[in-house]
Design an enzyme around this catalytic site. Structure first.
Site, PDB file in Angstrom:
ATOM      1  N   GLU A 136       0.851  -0.414  -5.541  1.00 29.23           N
ATOM      2  CA  GLU A 136      -0.119   0.665  -5.678  1.00 29.23           C
ATOM      3  C   GLU A 136       0.553   1.888  -6.309  1.00 29.23           C
ATOM      4  O   GLU A 136       1.662   2.271  -5.924  1.00 29.23           O
ATOM      5  CB  GLU A 136      -0.705   1.045  -4.328  1.00 29.23           C
ATOM      6  CG  GLU A 136      -1.789   2.104  -4.451  1.00 29.23           C
ATOM      7  CD  GLU A 136      -2.400   2.469  -3.111  1.00 29.23           C
ATOM      8  OE1 GLU A 136      -3.630   2.359  -2.981  1.00 29.23           O
ATOM      9  OE2 GLU A 136      -1.652   2.877  -2.205  1.00 29.23           O
TER      10      GLU A 136
ATOM     11  N   HIS B 186       0.854  -1.191   0.000  1.00 25.84           N
ATOM     12  CA  HIS B 186       0.000   0.000   0.000  1.00 25.84           C
ATOM     13  C   HIS B 186       0.891   1.243   0.000  1.00 25.84           C
ATOM     14  O   HIS B 186       1.897   1.299   0.713  1.00 25.84           O
ATOM     15  CB  HIS B 186      -0.898  -0.023   1.245  1.00 25.84           C
ATOM     16  CG  HIS B 186      -1.695   1.228   1.452  1.00 25.84           C
ATOM     17  ND1 HIS B 186      -2.637   1.661   0.544  1.00 25.84           N
ATOM     18  CD2 HIS B 186      -1.695   2.124   2.465  1.00 25.84           C
ATOM     19  CE1 HIS B 186      -3.189   2.773   0.993  1.00 25.84           C
ATOM     20  NE2 HIS B 186      -2.635   3.081   2.155  1.00 25.84           N
ATOM     21  N   ASN B 187       0.536   2.238  -0.824  1.00 29.94           N
ATOM     22  CA  ASN B 187       1.354   3.451  -0.939  1.00 29.94           C
ATOM     23  C   ASN B 187       2.819   3.096  -1.183  1.00 29.94           C
ATOM     24  O   ASN B 187       3.730   3.565  -0.485  1.00 29.94           O
ATOM     25  CB  ASN B 187       1.236   4.324   0.323  1.00 29.94           C
ATOM     26  CG  ASN B 187      -0.103   5.029   0.419  1.00 29.94           C
ATOM     27  OD1 ASN B 187      -0.891   5.029  -0.530  1.00 29.94           O
ATOM     28  ND2 ASN B 187      -0.385   5.629   1.564  1.00 29.94           N
TER      29      ASN B 187
ATOM     30  N   ASP C  97      -0.573   5.786  -7.075  1.00 31.56           N
ATOM     31  CA  ASP C  97      -1.537   6.892  -6.986  1.00 31.56           C
ATOM     32  C   ASP C  97      -1.233   7.894  -8.092  1.00 31.56           C
ATOM     33  O   ASP C  97      -0.179   8.541  -8.077  1.00 31.56           O
ATOM     34  CB  ASP C  97      -1.425   7.576  -5.625  1.00 31.56           C
ATOM     35  CG  ASP C  97      -2.161   6.815  -4.538  1.00 31.56           C
ATOM     36  OD1 ASP C  97      -2.591   5.687  -4.812  1.00 31.56           O
ATOM     37  OD2 ASP C  97      -2.308   7.360  -3.431  1.00 31.56           O
TER      38      ASP C  97
ATOM     39  N   GLU D  77      -4.549   3.889  -8.420  1.00 29.93           N
ATOM     40  CA  GLU D  77      -5.486   4.813  -7.779  1.00 29.93           C
ATOM     41  C   GLU D  77      -5.545   6.015  -8.713  1.00 29.93           C
ATOM     42  O   GLU D  77      -4.736   6.927  -8.637  1.00 29.93           O
ATOM     43  CB  GLU D  77      -4.964   5.203  -6.393  1.00 29.93           C
ATOM     44  CG  GLU D  77      -5.103   4.111  -5.356  1.00 29.93           C
ATOM     45  CD  GLU D  77      -6.557   3.872  -4.954  1.00 29.93           C
ATOM     46  OE1 GLU D  77      -7.349   4.837  -4.974  1.00 29.93           O
ATOM     47  OE2 GLU D  77      -6.901   2.715  -4.656  1.00 29.93           O
TER      48      GLU D  77
ATOM     49  N   HIS E  50       1.075  10.982  -2.890  1.00 35.87           N
ATOM     50  CA  HIS E  50      -0.050  10.801  -1.988  1.00 35.87           C
ATOM     51  C   HIS E  50      -0.882  12.071  -2.034  1.00 35.87           C
ATOM     52  O   HIS E  50      -0.508  13.078  -1.454  1.00 35.87           O
ATOM     53  CB  HIS E  50       0.469  10.527  -0.574  1.00 35.87           C
ATOM     54  CG  HIS E  50      -0.533   9.854   0.305  1.00 35.87           C
ATOM     55  ND1 HIS E  50      -0.360   9.715   1.665  1.00 35.87           N
ATOM     56  CD2 HIS E  50      -1.722   9.270   0.028  1.00 35.87           C
ATOM     57  CE1 HIS E  50      -1.398   9.078   2.170  1.00 35.87           C
ATOM     58  NE2 HIS E  50      -2.227   8.798   1.205  1.00 35.87           N
TER      59      HIS E  50
END
Length: 616
Positions: free
Chosen positions: A192, A162-163, A194, A241, A207
């Site tokens: 992931e 995640h991230n 973003d 994302e 982020h």
């Protein structure tokens, strides 16, 4: 050979370390520094050959190994080949044994040539064998891909991050390519990304709505392309994302195609047009996980068409975020079986707080949409809705706290019957062992990452671990809160013998203790602690025995933690090692230790560990 290094008289600490390395003596630099200082009688920073020999004896003296050696040696000086055979079969549980194995061990580890030629083993050779990788706790059969990799993707636990782009703080820290590189090197298979609109029509990764720095999307996927299959040849999922405008989504699609080429899966595989393929079928493939316009069948009909400039709009139900109830109310109690699914859904929504939704229109580039094949993202609405309408290539993301409540109310069976499930683990980072994909913050050291790293040591660090049969069965009645009638519990006995050059605390005087923890289903969660050995991090001896009865060993992890007792500020973490219970070797074994930061980088503390005897 040693005398040659002392031709100039005395040697420094640096040269002593190099000489120990030349003699194949593994040691911790900080411990050697203290021992060197204690034996430098003239305090000149240089030692004689006799002082070096004293240091050598201190470092290599291992009373616990001497005891084992003397048990099997007929004269306490030499092990005959037949003595070694007896040790291997009785103590090391070498079941598929043949005499050549003992001979190979002697040839590999015995340093004295005449002893080796006589097919015998000195204590020095036996010590080298006991300190070798062959005597590690981790079973080397688990160190390569040994599981059946032809099941559909849903039958595997998948290592996920995640991230991934963050390497420290999630609000202020830098975004860095190292986040992706280090995750891939450790076998992570779901990353992931973003994505946000950047300047000059170049999408960026960061982020959103924070002060973290930005990376170009094309730079990120170039790094992924370089490192994707170094640690594992099995498929990598890029979970987008996506917050970009249609024009920059199109730039993303072009970058993905140009960077990954044929490795990018942009079509269904033969024989997998209506079902999920296996990791074996998807070797060396990159999958894009994102929202998608229309069905997979419609995408295939457009194959070969130019989708540039084509944008479609669709309506999506957007989740309205709800704050956690801070009233201190108890978690809902599990409910019994429901005759009516709809009634069950209503109770779930009322008690758990199934998300509320509002309509939202989204524009999407068809060029990017058509790159989504087996990993289409769909909003989770309810179990009932998913059972009725969810397609084989659709996946849901459920927040961790919501997933916990759902499992309490609806039971694990409902959760397991999903086609695809992703449970992102946000800043609280609590590991859920029973889902398909649990996305962790790889940049944050601690117990969750220790468990993640330990879990995926299995199956050759490939990032894919086959679920136990009872989790692959669609009709499973498995309930982690209840002991199954047909369960096959494991009784695990561990004799914690000693520590070897544990990470030293102040002046090498740590008050050392070891905690052995089991992580798994609720009934298997337990830990036991050794007594404290005062002022000894170099070679503490415990000789304590712990016994664990593990109800579901297939889901259990074991974690060894070494600490320095602290009476005021709490215990100081020295090192840890975590692995699946079923990947443990039996017999006399060495347990390597990782430091707190090494849990992120997976670099072992050099020659630091514990000695234990394992039996079942």
């Amino acid at each position: 050979m040693v005398r040659d290094d002392f031709k100039g008289g005395k040697i420094t600490l640096e040269k002593a370390l190099k000489l120990l390395e030349k003699l194949d003596i593994q040691c911790n630099t900080i411990h050697v520094k203290y021992i060197f200082k204690d034996n430098d009688r003239l305090k000149q920073g240089r030692i004689t050959i006799e002082e070096f020999r004293t240091i050598y004896r201190i470092i290599t003296y291992r009373e616990e190994i001497i005891e084992i050696f003397n048990t099997y040696s007929e004269n306490r000086k030499i092990l005959l080949e037949k003595n070694l055979v007896e040790f291997l079969m009785r103590e090391q549980y070498t079941l598929d044994f043949n005499k050549s194995i003992a001979s190979e061990i002697i040839q590999k580890y015995e340093p004295i040539e005449e002893v080796k030629q006589a097919h015998q083993m000195s204590f020095e050779g036996f010590r080298r064998y006991m300190d070798s990788s062959e005597c590690l706790l981790f079973d080397n059969k688990c160190d390569h891909v040994y599981q059946d990799m032809t099941h559909p993707l849903t039958d595997y636990f998948i290592s996920s991050s995640h991230n991934t782009y963050l390497i420290s703080d999630q609000l202020w820290g830098p975004s860095d390519l190292w986040g992706y590189i280090s995750a891939l090197v450790k076998g992570c298979r779901c990353l992931e990304i973003d994505c946000w609109d950047g300047s000059q029509n170049e999408p960026v990764v960061y982020h959103g709505y924070t002060f973290t720095s930005k990376l170009l999307f094309k730079t990120v996927i170039q790094a992924i392309n370089k490192y994707a299959f170094l640690a594992s040849e099995y498929p990598v999922v890029l979970s987008l994302e996506n917050h970009c405008s249609p024009s920059q989504q199109e730039v993303m699609a072009d970058s993905l195609l140009a960077t990954f080429g044929d490795a990018l899966l942009s079509y269904t595989l033969d024989n997998f047009s209506d079902r999920l393929p296996s990791p074996e079928a998807l070797k060396f493939k990159i999958l894009v996980r994102n929202k998608k316009i229309g069905t997979l069948h419609e995408t295939l009909e457009r194959k070969g068409s130019d989708m540039h400039g084509k944008v479609e709009e669709f309506e999506e139900e957007e989740e309205i975020e709800q704050e956690e109830d801070g009233s201190g109310a108890k978690e809902p109690e599990p409910v019994g079986d429901f005759q009516d699914d709809l009634a069950k859904e209503e109770q779930l929504k009322r008690v758990v707080g199934i998300p509320l939704f509002r309509k939202k229109k989204i524009k999407m580039s068809m060029a990017l949409s058509d790159l989504v094949i087996y990993t289409k993202v769909e909003k989770f609405k309810s179990f009932h809705h998913s059972h009725l309408y969810q397609q084989f290539n659709e996946s849901n993301s459920i927040g961790e706290s919501q997933a916990r409540k759902l499992t309490k109310l609806a039971g694990f069976t409902q959760l397991f019957n999903y086609v695809f499930l992703d449970i992102p683990s946000f800043p609280d980072k609590v590991k859920i062992l029973f889902s398909l994909i649990v996305a962790l913050n790889f940049q944050t050291p601690g117990v969750p990452m220790d468990l993640q790293n330990g879990k995926f040591l299995d199956n050759g660090c490939s990032g894919y671990v086959l679920k136990p049969r009872f989790l692959r069965d669609k009709k499973t009645k498995f309930n982690p809160h209840k002991v199954q009638i047909d369960s096959n519990p494991l009784t695990l006995t561990i004799r914690l013998i000693s520590g070897i050059q544990l990470p030293p605390s102040y002046q090498n005087k740590a008050d050392t203790l070891v905690i052995v923890e089991i992580f798994g289903v609720p009934n298997d969660q337990m830990k036991q602690q050794s007594r404290v050995i005062k002022k000894n991090a170099f070679n503490p001896r415990w000789n304590e025995t712990f016994t664990f009865v593990i109800q579901v060993p297939e889901l259990a992890l074991i974690r060894f933690v070494a600490e320095n007792q602290g009476l005021i500020a709490g215990n100081e973490f020295l090192g840890q090692y975590t692995l699946p219970v079923l990947c443990m070797n039996r017999g006399y074994r060495r347990v390597p230790l990782f430091s707190k930061m090494d849990s992120v980088s997976l670099k072992v503390i050099y020659y630091s560990g514990l000695h234990a005897q394992i039996s079942e």
